[in-house]
Design an enzyme around this catalytic site. Structure first.
Site, PDB file in Angstrom:
ATOM      1  N   ASP A  13     -38.973 -24.255 -80.953  1.00 14.01           N
ATOM      2  CA  ASP A  13     -38.453 -23.136 -81.750  1.00 14.01           C
ATOM      3  C   ASP A  13     -39.006 -21.801 -81.258  1.00 14.01           C
ATOM      4  O   ASP A  13     -40.116 -21.735 -80.724  1.00 14.01           O
ATOM      5  CB  ASP A  13     -38.830 -23.369 -83.230  1.00 14.01           C
ATOM      6  CG  ASP A  13     -38.035 -22.476 -84.164  1.00 14.01           C
ATOM      7  OD1 ASP A  13     -36.935 -22.026 -83.783  1.00 14.01           O
ATOM      8  OD2 ASP A  13     -38.530 -22.213 -85.279  1.00 14.01           O
ATOM      9  N   HIS A  30     -32.622 -18.526 -75.097  1.00 14.09           N
ATOM     10  CA  HIS A  30     -32.321 -19.958 -74.906  1.00 14.09           C
ATOM     11  C   HIS A  30     -32.406 -20.337 -73.422  1.00 14.09           C
ATOM     12  O   HIS A  30     -32.874 -21.417 -73.082  1.00 14.09           O
ATOM     13  CB  HIS A  30     -30.941 -20.295 -75.465  1.00 14.09           C
ATOM     14  CG  HIS A  30     -30.839 -20.122 -76.960  1.00 14.09           C
ATOM     15  ND1 HIS A  30     -31.778 -20.627 -77.832  1.00 14.09           N
ATOM     16  CD2 HIS A  30     -29.931 -19.477 -77.743  1.00 14.09           C
ATOM     17  CE1 HIS A  30     -31.446 -20.318 -79.073  1.00 14.09           C
ATOM     18  NE2 HIS A  30     -30.332 -19.614 -79.052  1.00 14.09           N
ATOM     19  N   LEU A 124     -41.067 -41.759 -67.472  1.00 15.95           N
ATOM     20  CA  LEU A 124     -40.994 -41.090 -68.782  1.00 15.95           C
ATOM     21  C   LEU A 124     -39.685 -41.415 -69.504  1.00 15.95           C
ATOM     22  O   LEU A 124     -38.609 -41.367 -68.895  1.00 15.95           O
ATOM     23  CB  LEU A 124     -41.089 -39.568 -68.559  1.00 15.95           C
ATOM     24  CG  LEU A 124     -40.863 -38.680 -69.792  1.00 15.95           C
ATOM     25  CD1 LEU A 124     -42.044 -38.742 -70.743  1.00 15.95           C
ATOM     26  CD2 LEU A 124     -40.600 -37.227 -69.377  1.00 15.95           C
TER      27      LEU A 124
HETATM   28  C1  IPE Z   1     -35.104 -26.234 -85.679  1.00 18.95           C
HETATM   29  O1  IPE Z   1     -35.129 -24.862 -85.476  1.00 18.95           O
HETATM   30  C2  IPE Z   1     -34.091 -26.867 -84.786  1.00 18.95           C
HETATM   31  C3  IPE Z   1     -34.382 -26.825 -83.359  1.00 18.95           C
HETATM   32  C4  IPE Z   1     -35.456 -26.368 -82.787  1.00 18.95           C
HETATM   33  C5  IPE Z   1     -33.362 -27.377 -82.536  1.00 18.95           C
HETATM   34  P1  IPE Z   1     -34.347 -23.861 -86.439  1.00 18.95           P
HETATM   35  O2  IPE Z   1     -34.649 -22.493 -85.976  1.00 18.95           O
HETATM   36  O3  IPE Z   1     -32.908 -24.237 -86.513  1.00 18.95           O
HETATM   37  O4  IPE Z   1     -35.014 -24.156 -87.847  1.00 18.95           O
HETATM   38  P2  IPE Z   1     -35.131 -23.249 -89.151  1.00 18.95           P
HETATM   39  O5  IPE Z   1     -33.767 -22.656 -89.399  1.00 18.95           O
HETATM   40  O6  IPE Z   1     -36.149 -22.195 -88.859  1.00 18.95           O
HETATM   41  O7  IPE Z   1     -35.587 -24.183 -90.213  1.00 18.95           O
HETATM   42  C1  IPE Z   2     -34.797 -22.768 -81.150  1.00 21.68           C
HETATM   43  O1  IPE Z   2     -34.929 -21.399 -81.115  1.00 21.68           O
HETATM   44  C2  IPE Z   2     -33.583 -23.249 -80.425  1.00 21.68           C
HETATM   45  C3  IPE Z   2     -32.515 -23.756 -81.309  1.00 21.68           C
HETATM   46  C4  IPE Z   2     -32.592 -23.915 -82.590  1.00 21.68           C
HETATM   47  C5  IPE Z   2     -31.269 -24.096 -80.661  1.00 21.68           C
HETATM   48  P1  IPE Z   2     -34.260 -20.474 -82.182  1.00 21.68           P
HETATM   49  O2  IPE Z   2     -32.911 -20.063 -81.706  1.00 21.68           O
HETATM   50  O3  IPE Z   2     -34.264 -21.085 -83.535  1.00 21.68           O
HETATM   51  O4  IPE Z   2     -35.216 -19.215 -82.162  1.00 21.68           O
HETATM   52  P2  IPE Z   2     -35.734 -18.386 -83.409  1.00 21.68           P
HETATM   53  O5  IPE Z   2     -36.401 -19.341 -84.326  1.00 21.68           O
HETATM   54  O6  IPE Z   2     -34.539 -17.742 -84.034  1.00 21.68           O
HETATM   55  O7  IPE Z   2     -36.677 -17.409 -82.810  1.00 21.68           O
HETATM   56 MG    MG Z   3     -35.598 -21.065 -85.061  1.00 27.80          MG
END
Ligand code: IPE
Ligand code: IPE
Ligand code: MG
Length: 236
Positions: A13, A30, A124
């Site tokens: 995240d 991303h 792995l």
């Molecule tokens: C969790 O991250 C999902 C992934 C890392 C794929 P999110 O950014 O979607 O989670 P929330 O919205 O903060 O709970």
């Molecule tokens: C995690 O990073 C990747 C996915 C959920 C696909 P985020 O896109 O949630 O990044 P933040 O949390 O908004 O910074």
């Molecule tokens: Mg996120």
């Protein structure tokens, strides 16, 4: 490294915030996140980690802006297509878990291709969750068990913890020993529920694109010092 976790899961995240901090669009975050992923996979191979399970896209992530979702799906397709032979050469066995019904035909094509190509590899085990959620997995499991009972293939007393486990994603793999979440949030966000029943949890503020092999190693060292009791008492 003493007491190495056998099965590690990561909620990757913080990509969006990483990009926003730099005045860039979330999709750039991303893309850098994908580079971080490559680095961590290579490090896991080097450290002879047995199983790595990664959360790439949750069932809730469809509610993001259309363009971000589209770019993420393109990135998944591109990454699988471009790295599959490299992963195969490195003896990695890749599984993609989650509901494929909503994924594009093109993405599902490459998912099938990478799984087929790498299925006999003994290095792995790399599981990537795309359109996955812990609740979706449990609902699926209940449906499977319902049909088995309806067709009189099993009796109610056949249902035990092992049986439930065998009807969930990654049924052949042991529970998650260590769950890491980058990006500062302290929640599970509907990731694996069953397999984290006794996981050690580790939350770090580092945003996923910044997460380095050294950060990973520090967490592994921290894990090796944790006292996993599993409900028992240890007398010293
Ligand atoms: C969790 O991250 C999902 C992934 C890392 C794929 P999110 O950014 O979607 O989670 P929330 O919205 O903060 O709970
Ligand atoms: C995690 O990073 C990747 C996915 C959920 C696909 P985020 O896109 O949630 O990044 P933040 O949390 O908004 O910074
Ligand atoms: Mg996120």
């Amino acid at each position: 490294m003493k007491k190495k976790p056998f099965h590690i899961a990561i909620i990757m995240d913080g990509n969006g915030r990483w990009a926003q901090k730099r005045g860039k669009s979330r999709i750039i975050g991303h893309r850098y996140g994908a580079l971080s992923l490559k680095k961590i996979i290579n490090f896991s191979i080097k450290k002879k980690i047995n199983i790595l399970t990664l959360y790439a896209f949750s069932t809730e992530n469809w509610s993001r802006p259309y363009l971000e979702v589209l770019e993420l799906m393109k990135l998944f397709t591109f990454s699988i297509k471009n790295f599959m032979y490299e992963l195969h050469e490195k003896n990695v066995c890749v599984n993609i878990i989650g509901d494929r019904k909503k994924l594009s035909k093109n993405l599902v094509f490459y998912i099938n291709k990478i799984e087929f190509l790498t299925k006999n590899n003994k290095g792995l085990i790399l599981n990537i969750a795309i359109n996955y959620s812990g609740k979706w997995d449990l609902v699926n499991c209940v449906k499977k068990i319902y049909f088995l009972i309806k067709k009189k293939k099993i009796k109610i007393n056949d249902i035990n913890e092992n049986f439930v486990n065998n009807n969930l994603c990654l049924s052949n793999l042991p529970d998650i020993d260590l769950l890491i979440r980058t990006g500062g949030e302290k929640r599970i966000s509907n990731f694996f529920l069953w397999k984290i029943a006794y996981s050690e949890l580790f939350f770090t503020d580092i945003l996923w694109p910044d997460f380095s092999s050294e950060d990973f190693l520090n967490i592994l060292n921290n894990f090796s010092k944790r006292n996993r009791r599993f409900g028992k008492i240890f007398f010293s």
